[in-house]
Structure formats: C-alpha cells, structure tokens
Design a protein around this motif. Sequence first.
Motif, mmCIF file in Angstrom:
data_model
loop_
_atom_site.group_PDB
_atom_site.id
_atom_site.type_symbol
_atom_site.label_atom_id
_atom_site.label_comp_id
_atom_site.label_asym_id
_atom_site.label_seq_id
_atom_site.Cartn_x
_atom_site.Cartn_y
_atom_site.Cartn_z
ATOM 1 N N LEU A 161 33.135 45.049 18.913
ATOM 2 C CA LEU A 161 32.471 46.116 18.167
ATOM 3 C C LEU A 161 31.615 46.976 19.082
ATOM 4 O O LEU A 161 30.930 46.466 19.963
ATOM 5 C CB LEU A 161 31.585 45.525 17.078
ATOM 6 C CG LEU A 161 32.196 45.357 15.698
ATOM 7 C CD1 LEU A 161 31.095 45.031 14.704
ATOM 8 C CD2 LEU A 161 32.931 46.592 15.268
ATOM 9 N N PRO A 162 31.619 48.274 18.863
ATOM 10 C CA PRO A 162 30.785 49.156 19.673
ATOM 11 C C PRO A 162 29.311 48.987 19.326
ATOM 12 O O PRO A 162 28.972 48.723 18.181
ATOM 13 C CB PRO A 162 31.275 50.553 19.285
ATOM 14 C CG PRO A 162 31.807 50.393 17.909
ATOM 15 C CD PRO A 162 32.388 49.012 17.860
ATOM 16 N N GLN A 163 28.495 49.097 20.325
ATOM 17 C CA GLN A 163 27.059 49.062 20.062
ATOM 18 C C GLN A 163 26.612 50.375 19.449
ATOM 19 O O GLN A 163 25.641 50.445 18.723
ATOM 20 C CB GLN A 163 26.297 48.810 21.364
ATOM 21 C CG GLN A 163 26.678 47.507 22.029
ATOM 22 C CD GLN A 163 26.018 47.346 23.369
ATOM 23 O OE1 GLN A 163 24.952 47.893 23.612
ATOM 24 N NE2 GLN A 163 26.637 46.593 24.261
ATOM 25 N N ARG A 164 27.336 51.395 19.808
ATOM 26 C CA ARG A 164 27.051 52.712 19.241
ATOM 27 C C ARG A 164 28.318 53.254 18.625
ATOM 28 O O ARG A 164 29.417 53.074 19.137
ATOM 29 C CB ARG A 164 26.569 53.671 20.323
ATOM 30 C CG ARG A 164 25.317 53.182 20.966
ATOM 31 C CD ARG A 164 24.822 54.139 21.995
ATOM 32 N NE ARG A 164 23.624 53.586 22.626
ATOM 33 C CZ ARG A 164 22.838 54.259 23.417
ATOM 34 N NH1 ARG A 164 23.097 55.520 23.705
ATOM 35 N NH2 ARG A 164 21.772 53.694 23.942
ATOM 36 N N VAL A 165 28.144 53.932 17.532
ATOM 37 C CA VAL A 165 29.305 54.444 16.823
ATOM 38 C C VAL A 165 29.403 55.940 17.020
ATOM 39 O O VAL A 165 28.479 56.682 16.716
ATOM 40 C CB VAL A 165 29.213 54.111 15.326
ATOM 41 C CG1 VAL A 165 30.349 54.763 14.578
ATOM 42 C CG2 VAL A 165 29.234 52.611 15.134
ATOM 43 N N ARG A 166 30.495 56.325 17.571
ATOM 44 C CA ARG A 166 30.690 57.733 17.900
ATOM 45 C C ARG A 166 31.195 58.490 16.685
ATOM 46 O O ARG A 166 32.079 58.009 15.969
ATOM 47 C CB ARG A 166 31.726 57.831 19.017
ATOM 48 C CG ARG A 166 31.604 59.093 19.810
ATOM 49 C CD ARG A 166 30.573 58.868 20.878
ATOM 50 N NE ARG A 166 30.453 60.052 21.728
ATOM 51 C CZ ARG A 166 29.987 59.981 22.955
ATOM 52 N NH1 ARG A 166 29.611 58.830 23.465
ATOM 53 N NH2 ARG A 166 29.857 61.072 23.672
ATOM 54 N N ALA A 167 30.691 59.687 16.503
ATOM 55 C CA ALA A 167 31.151 60.524 15.402
ATOM 56 C C ALA A 167 32.583 60.953 15.665
ATOM 57 O O ALA A 167 32.845 61.719 16.577
ATOM 58 C CB ALA A 167 30.262 61.743 15.243
ATOM 59 N N ARG A 168 33.473 60.407 14.863
ATOM 60 C CA ARG A 168 34.863 60.775 15.043
ATOM 61 C C ARG A 168 35.317 61.663 13.898
ATOM 62 O O ARG A 168 36.373 62.248 13.911
ATOM 63 C CB ARG A 168 35.738 59.520 15.104
ATOM 64 C CG ARG A 168 37.133 59.769 15.612
ATOM 65 C CD ARG A 168 37.801 58.437 15.855
ATOM 66 N NE ARG A 168 36.920 57.609 16.697
ATOM 67 C CZ ARG A 168 37.018 56.290 16.792
ATOM 68 N NH1 ARG A 168 37.939 55.655 16.130
ATOM 69 N NH2 ARG A 168 36.203 55.605 17.567
#
Lengths: 107, 107
Positions: free
Chosen positions: A94-101
């Motif tokens: 899981l990403p530590q940060r979630v990128r706006a996709r």
Amino acid sequence: MNHYPLPEPAARAIAKLGRDISLARRRRRLSQASLADRSGISVNTVRRLEKGEPSGSIEHLARILHVLGELKRLETLLDTGTDEIGLLMMDEGLPQRVRARQSKGAL
Amino acid sequence: MNHYPLPEPAARAIAKLGRDISLARRRRRLSQASLADRSGISVNTVRRLEKGEPSGSIEHLARILHVLGELKRLETLLDTGTDEIGLLMMDEGLPQRVRARQSKGAL
DNA sequence: GGAATAGCACCCTAATAAGAGTGTTTAATG
DNA sequence: CATTAAACACTCTTATTAGGGTGCTATTCC
C-alpha cells in the motif's frame, strides 16, 4: 468548506450506539452518575452520549467503554487484519501517500 | 471533578483505530484531503483522527466511516442483541433507572 | 533523477462542547 | 403508596476543538 448536514445513517448509527451504551450500563447496574464518575467525565456528557448526540468526543467514548470493559470493541472497530490474511499481504504494498489519479472532479 | 488522565489502554485503542482508518483510506486510494472533503470535515481533523488524537468527535468518526462504507461497524460497536437471544430477553426486565444499592464507597 | 504534491507540524481564532448548576418528572422500592 | 433519587431538560460559562493558513519534508511517478 464546512459541514454539510450529518448524513442520516450516521446519525442513526450514533443514536444506536448511545442506546447500547445505556443498555450496557444498566446491565451492569450502574447509574449515569456512577458511570460518569468512574469514567472521569460529567453526568451531562454521559447523558448526551446515551441520548445519541453526535457531539461527544472519542475520548469520552473510550473512557466509558473502558469502564464497561468493552474497550476491545473500539480497538477492533475497523480492524481488518484479523480475518483477511490476503488483505494483509496486499497492504504491504500500500502507498503511504495516495496520488490523485482522478481525472475529473473527484478530489 | 475533572478528568483524570486518559487510561493508557483507552489511548492505545484510539491510536489503533486511527491507524486502521488510515489503512482503510489508503486501501480505497483516497487522499486525506479527499476523505476530508467527502466527509465534510477538514483535512486537519482527518489527520488528527488518523494520528490517534483522542479529541476527535464521534460525529466526525461517523462521517468518515460512512464515507468508507463501514458505518455498520460503528452501529454495532456495542451491539449485543445480535448474538445472545437470552440476553435480550433478560433485558426486558432491566430497570430504566439504577438504584444505588452500594452500601459502601462504590458510587 | 526531478517535478509534483501528499502528508506532516505548526500556529491562531472562531466555533463548539464539556462542565456545572437548577428545577422537574418519574421509576424503584421500603 | 409514600419516599427517594435517577434521569431528564434546561441555561450559562469556560475550556476545548475544528478549521484554516503557511512552510517543510519526502514519497510518487514520470
């Protein structure tokens, strides 16, 4: 950027929780005053919680559950690690940060 | 009559809950800002909740769980009626008010 | 590797809740 | 069935929190 009204289902969930707290308290033969005292909060606060007012703090809820001996339920409220091992493995990536996709308006 | 310090187990339970919220959010590929926006609360509040600060309100927790699709878990947090039918029947005789029967110091 | 930006750590102020107090209603029980 | 006090419904004030801002760090992802 402030609060739209509390969604009805959320309000109902809180109200249900309040009723269950009241039930659990009476099962243990505790008065509101007694529970408040043991929890280190005021009677008013206990009452507002049992009444289902959404304003109560999580700390107070935790204190009460602690006194009722039901703290585990709060701790595992959103716990997923217990049942789904595959899910847990997935989490390692899981990403530590979630990128706006989202391309459109879903920010 | 104010607050003795938050019991350690209670603090840990809240912290755990915060971590699980963060996990659930990332699983759904939502940023803190996105979750905050959808929940109708501020990013700071989401952050404080995930961080495990006990000051957050139950309303905010409910809003977030609603967005995460996990409101049921809050609703049934202290729910006992589901599993124990005998318990439920017992409850019909529960007092609406609890009388102080404690002779000594247990108020 | 570099650009973009999610997440963090602050601070400050307005909004809100917790506590305390008072009076009333009503359930438990001697 | 009378007494007692638990629970409720208020109000007021103070303490606390949520929101918003700014700058910084560090992770994604090209």
